[in-house]
Motif scaffolding. Structure first.
Motif, short mmCIF file in Angstrom:
data_model
loop_
_atom_site.label_atom_id
_atom_site.label_comp_id
_atom_site.label_asym_id
_atom_site.label_seq_id
_atom_site.Cartn_x
_atom_site.Cartn_y
_atom_site.Cartn_z
N LEU A 139 27.89 17.71 7.27
CA LEU A 139 28.07 16.26 7.28
C LEU A 139 27.61 15.67 8.60
O LEU A 139 27.00 14.60 8.63
CB LEU A 139 29.54 15.89 6.99
CG LEU A 139 29.84 14.40 6.83
CD1 LEU A 139 28.96 13.75 5.74
CD2 LEU A 139 31.30 14.17 6.50
N SER A 140 27.84 16.38 9.70
CA SER A 140 27.35 15.92 11.02
C SER A 140 25.83 15.87 11.04
O SER A 140 25.24 14.94 11.60
CB SER A 140 27.85 16.85 12.13
OG SER A 140 29.23 16.76 12.26
N GLU A 141 25.20 16.85 10.43
CA GLU A 141 23.73 16.90 10.36
C GLU A 141 23.18 15.73 9.53
O GLU A 141 22.18 15.12 9.90
CB GLU A 141 23.31 18.23 9.73
CG GLU A 141 21.82 18.39 9.51
CD GLU A 141 21.50 19.63 8.68
OE1 GLU A 141 20.60 19.54 7.82
OE2 GLU A 141 22.15 20.67 8.89
N LEU A 142 23.84 15.44 8.41
CA LEU A 142 23.36 14.39 7.51
C LEU A 142 23.68 12.97 7.98
O LEU A 142 22.91 12.04 7.71
CB LEU A 142 23.95 14.57 6.11
CG LEU A 142 23.47 15.78 5.31
CD1 LEU A 142 24.37 16.00 4.10
CD2 LEU A 142 22.03 15.59 4.88
N ALA A 143 24.81 12.80 8.67
CA ALA A 143 25.26 11.44 8.96
C ALA A 143 25.63 11.17 10.42
O ALA A 143 25.76 10.00 10.80
CB ALA A 143 26.48 11.11 8.10
N GLY A 144 25.80 12.17 11.23
CA GLY A 144 26.28 12.00 12.61
C GLY A 144 25.46 11.00 13.42
O GLY A 144 24.26 11.16 13.57
N GLY A 145 26.10 9.95 13.92
CA GLY A 145 25.44 8.95 14.77
C GLY A 145 24.48 8.03 14.04
O GLY A 145 23.83 7.20 14.67
#
Length: 196
Positions: A139-145
């Motif tokens: 999820l961090s890869e897809l949406a982080g920041g």
């Protein structure tokens, strides 16, 4: 027991204009009536009580009629894109299916089931084989920041449930399931399908 003035007021209110001065004897009926508390009521309403009551009724009326039609977006400060859609600048990733926007809104990915941070699965929830850490990393890869465009589908435990797309046009909910770190939650997928 009671003063002569109170008794005269009682007689005045009980018997019209008949006020007997010097009459200190109570009849049995008068005593019962006085003891029930009816004689202690004021002859006229207190203006302060009336003013406070009117203010309260007016406030409640204004609250009901002027309350925003979409309370979640109005209170959270999210920028709405119409049709239940809103923009979310991702501030942090909570776990494999929840993130937080910079305005404080917590978003739960609709129809996605991932393990919790402690690697547990709640009873009755779909439980993927992949770890909670792997789901959080994905999820961090897809949406982080990133700035996401989301369509609200409901709410869950103080969080907005939504289907979100990232800047590249990838549906985050579907990408989490297709990557294998999360499962589709059939109960909610029937209400509003993901990966469509």
């Amino acid at each position: 027991m009671t003063s002569d003035v109170q008794y005269r007021r009682f007689l005045f209110t009980r018997r019209g204009f008949e006020v007997r001065r010097g009459h200190n004897r109570w009849s049995t009926t008068d005593q019962r009536y006085w003891q029930k508390g009816r004689a202690s009521r004021k002859d006229r309403s207190d203006p302060i009580v009336l003013l406070l009551s009117a203010t309260f009724v007016l406030s409640v009326g204004m609250l009901v009629f002027l309350w925003p039609s979409s309370p979640i977006s109005a209170l959270s400060g999210r920028s709405s894109t119409g049709d239940g859609g809103f923009s979310c600048q991702v501030a942090s990733i909570t776990d494999g299916d929840t993130l937080r926007c910079t305005d404080g809104t917590r978003v739960r990915l609709h129809a996605v089931a991932a393990r919790e941070k402690d690697e547990s699965c709640s009873p009755g929830h779909p439980c993927p084989a992949s770890s909670g850490a792997a789901a959080t990393a994905k999820l961090s890869e897809l949406a982080g920041g990133q700035s996401l465009q989301c369509r609200q589908t409901g709410s869950s435990y103080g969080r907005v449930t939504a289907i979100c797309d990232n800047a590249a046009g990838v549906e985050i909910n579907c990408a989490m399931v297709e990557s294998g770190v999360a499962l589709v939650w059939p109960k909610f997928n029937r209400q509003q399908p993901i990966c469509s």
